[in-house]
Write a protein that holds these residues in place. Structure first.
Motif, mmCIF file in Angstrom:
data_model
loop_
_atom_site.group_PDB
_atom_site.id
_atom_site.type_symbol
_atom_site.label_atom_id
_atom_site.label_comp_id
_atom_site.label_asym_id
_atom_site.label_seq_id
_atom_site.Cartn_x
_atom_site.Cartn_y
_atom_site.Cartn_z
ATOM 1 N N LEU A 365 22.844 -1.506 -37.969
ATOM 2 C CA LEU A 365 22.224 -0.341 -37.335
ATOM 3 C C LEU A 365 20.863 -0.132 -38.004
ATOM 4 N N GLU A 368 18.933 5.412 -36.847
ATOM 5 C CA GLU A 368 19.706 6.246 -35.936
ATOM 6 C C GLU A 368 19.173 6.155 -34.506
ATOM 7 N N ARG A 370 17.998 3.855 -32.854
ATOM 8 C CA ARG A 370 18.299 2.618 -32.123
ATOM 9 C C ARG A 370 19.796 2.357 -31.984
ATOM 10 N N ARG A 371 20.595 3.389 -32.181
ATOM 11 C CA ARG A 371 22.055 3.217 -32.130
ATOM 12 C C ARG A 371 22.527 2.710 -30.763
ATOM 13 N N THR A 372 22.022 3.318 -29.681
ATOM 14 C CA THR A 372 22.479 2.932 -28.338
ATOM 15 C C THR A 372 22.186 1.460 -28.073
ATOM 16 N N GLU A 373 20.989 1.069 -28.464
ATOM 17 C CA GLU A 373 20.572 -0.312 -28.293
ATOM 18 C C GLU A 373 21.474 -1.265 -29.090
ATOM 19 N N ALA A 375 24.493 -0.691 -30.100
ATOM 20 C CA ALA A 375 25.836 -0.674 -29.528
ATOM 21 C C ALA A 375 25.904 -1.603 -28.324
ATOM 22 N N ALA A 376 24.830 -1.619 -27.539
ATOM 23 C CA ALA A 376 24.787 -2.499 -26.371
ATOM 24 C C ALA A 376 24.822 -3.962 -26.810
ATOM 25 N N THR A 377 24.103 -4.267 -27.877
ATOM 26 C CA THR A 377 24.123 -5.632 -28.414
ATOM 27 C C THR A 377 25.540 -6.019 -28.833
ATOM 28 N N ASN A 379 28.320 -4.840 -27.716
ATOM 29 C CA ASN A 379 29.163 -5.033 -26.527
ATOM 30 C C ASN A 379 28.879 -6.355 -25.827
ATOM 31 N N ASP A 394 24.111 5.303 -40.465
ATOM 32 C CA ASP A 394 22.723 4.986 -40.769
ATOM 33 C C ASP A 394 22.620 4.816 -42.285
#
Length: 445
Positions: A365, A368, A370-373, A375-377, A379, A394
């Motif tokens: 990570l 903070e 860039r968390r969504t990004e 998480a997408a990686t 997945n 973080d």
RNA sequence: GCGGCCGUAGCUCAGUGGUAGAGCGCUUGGUUGUGGUCCAAGAUGCCGUGGGUUCAAUCCCCAUCGGUCGCCCCA
């Protein structure tokens, strides 16, 4: 220290083993391999409940196991309910539940019924080295109606021994005998108390010839007969040569002849496949009374390092389910004592631990925002079949890497820290780091 | 069910009749986006529980519970 933050100090419950994740993963792998071997011999799996009715366990009891039965009770049982429901107890082996199962499903099963069970059994006894109160048994049995060909004894022994050979363990030896040889021999000698004689002979390795002689002469058995028994128990062979040695002792009885023929057949079936890993040992008796023919016991070849503990065994029984059904159901069965086996090797530091977690890739990570990004990686990688963790908070990269290191995670994935930056993956074994695409990356690229 | 030995930090263990220590582990730090090593700082204990002896017990005595090894029996 106040009363409210006082903790209940946890302690290991003696005889109920549990392992760290890196060892449990090895145990699981062993269970998988054992399963594969049993299935390769055509055994199907069943699972029976941890409990049986107390009456069912007692009806089929073998030996002194009944005083080791754990009974189930509710902590606050309603007295009104008392006696309305059958008393339940944890099974102490898997043979009795199997017998009950076969009797109950008699019409639906195809015979000979060949099944395996990988389950825990429970015995309320004092634990000591290699003895547990909760332990895995890997059971295989073949049950048939009316008669069971001797070939099944050999098949079952082969399946059992093959299971050991599928594990990363020191060499084992399967020792074989036939109860009819021992009982027939005793009858031929005119010894009445077969139980005492067999039980005493079974301890030959432990108490020695003198110990056996002392006990048997105290029971009034003549010394020449004791000498004959000791002679029988001393016989070892890797093939049917043992028959001549038994004949040389000059005892004869129809049951003895039958036992010799049976054991000769079984060893001749096994020797070509297993060589010196199978051994006729006429001193092997085994405690359980219900064995009537072939008996087998597996031990480490290196008895000095591992004491002389049996790590598996079994035998032929003529009528196992007579307590449950009015049918003659002869069978042959055996059990691999996985927990004992595993525990012994663990004590000797002979289990190579596996990984502490199944994670292949730790996704870093970056921050903070860039968390969504990230998480997408994670997945994307999961969807491609990798086991992936996204770092849980973080934190400094240093800490995230140290976490991966401690958990033996082989790869660390760096999503972009800034826009338009490429993904990078670091191989923690080599330390090398290079750009990568989560949609196409492969382990050894 | 019976016998031997043992109970001190999360783990392995020292220690003393005047309420405790080591190693490992753990947490934090050694600045800006990179682990393993090293250095520094820090947290954690009704010294199994109850009773007795004593001015005083983690230490001595008794009991109890738990662990462990062995007997019996078994995987």
């Amino acid at each position: 220290m106040t009363a409210e933050n006082r903790v209940y100090k946890p302690k290991a419950i003696s005889g109920f083993p549990e392992w760290l994740p890196e060892y449990r993963v090895v145990e699981l792998a062993w269970l998988d391999r054992i399963r594969r071997v049993f299935e390769s011999y055509g055994f199907c799996n069943i699972e029976t409940p941890a409990v049986e009715e107390v009456d069912a366990l007692l009806a089929a009891k073998g030996g002194d196991t009944q005083n080791e039965i754990y009974v189930l009770e509710r902590l606050y049982a309603d007295p009104v309910d008392e006696g309305k429901e059958a008393r339940l107890a944890l099974h102490f082996d898997l043979t009795v539940p199997m017998a009950r199962y076969v009797a109950q499903n008699f019409n639906a099963l195809v015979f000979p019924f060949k099944r395996y069970q990988l389950q825990k059994s429970y015995r309320g006894e004092r634990p000591q080295k290699g003895r547990y109160r909760e332990f895995y048994q890997c059971d295989i049995d073949i049950v048939n109606v009316d008669a069971l060909p001797l070939q099944c004894d050999a098949d079952l022994a082969a399946a059992l021994l093959s299971a050991y050979k599928a594990l990363d363990i020191p060499p084992v030896v399967m020792q074989l005998n036939n109860r009819k040889i021992v009982t027939g021999f005793l009858k031929g000698l005119g010894i009445e108390d077969a139980t005492l004689a067999t039980r005493t002979l079974d301890k030959l390795d432990k108490i020695g010839a003198k110990g056996v002689t002392d006990i048997l002469s105290a029971a009034g058995i003549a010394s020449d007969k004791i000498t004959a028994c000791l002679g029988l128990a001393a016989i070892r062979a890797h093939d049917s040569a043992f028959v001549v040695q038994v004949r040389a002792l000059g005892v004869s009885h129809p049951e003895l002849d039958e036992g010799l023929d049976e054991l000769a057949f079984v060893i001749d079936q096994l020797a070509p496949q297993f060589g010196t890993q199978v051994l006729v040992n006429l001193g092997i008796i085994r405690g359980l009374d219900y064995y009537t023919g072939t008996v087998m016991e597996v031990r480490f070849a290196d008895t000095k390092t591992f004491a002389d503990l049996s790590i598996g065994g079994g035998g032929r029984y003529e009528n196992l389910a007579s307590a449950f059904i009015n049918q003659k159901l002869p069978g042959v069965g055996a059990s691999l004592g996985l927990t004992r086996l595993f525990g012994l090797l663990l004590d000797k530091n002979m289990i190579t631990p596996g990984r502490k977690c199944p994670t292949d890739i730790l996704v870093v990570l970056p921050e903070e925002a860039r968390r969504t990004e990230a998480a997408a990686t994670a997945n994307t990688l999961r969807a491609r079949g990798f086991n992936v963790e996204l770092y849980h908070r973080d934190a400094k990269i240093k800490n995230q890497l140290a976490y991966a290191e401690k958990k033996n995670i082989p790869f660390v994935w760096f999503p972009p820290f800034k826009d338009d930056q490429p993904h990078e993956v670091k191989d923690l074994t080599s330390g090398q780091q290079s750009p990568a695409d989560p949609a196409t990356w492969e382990r050894n690229s």
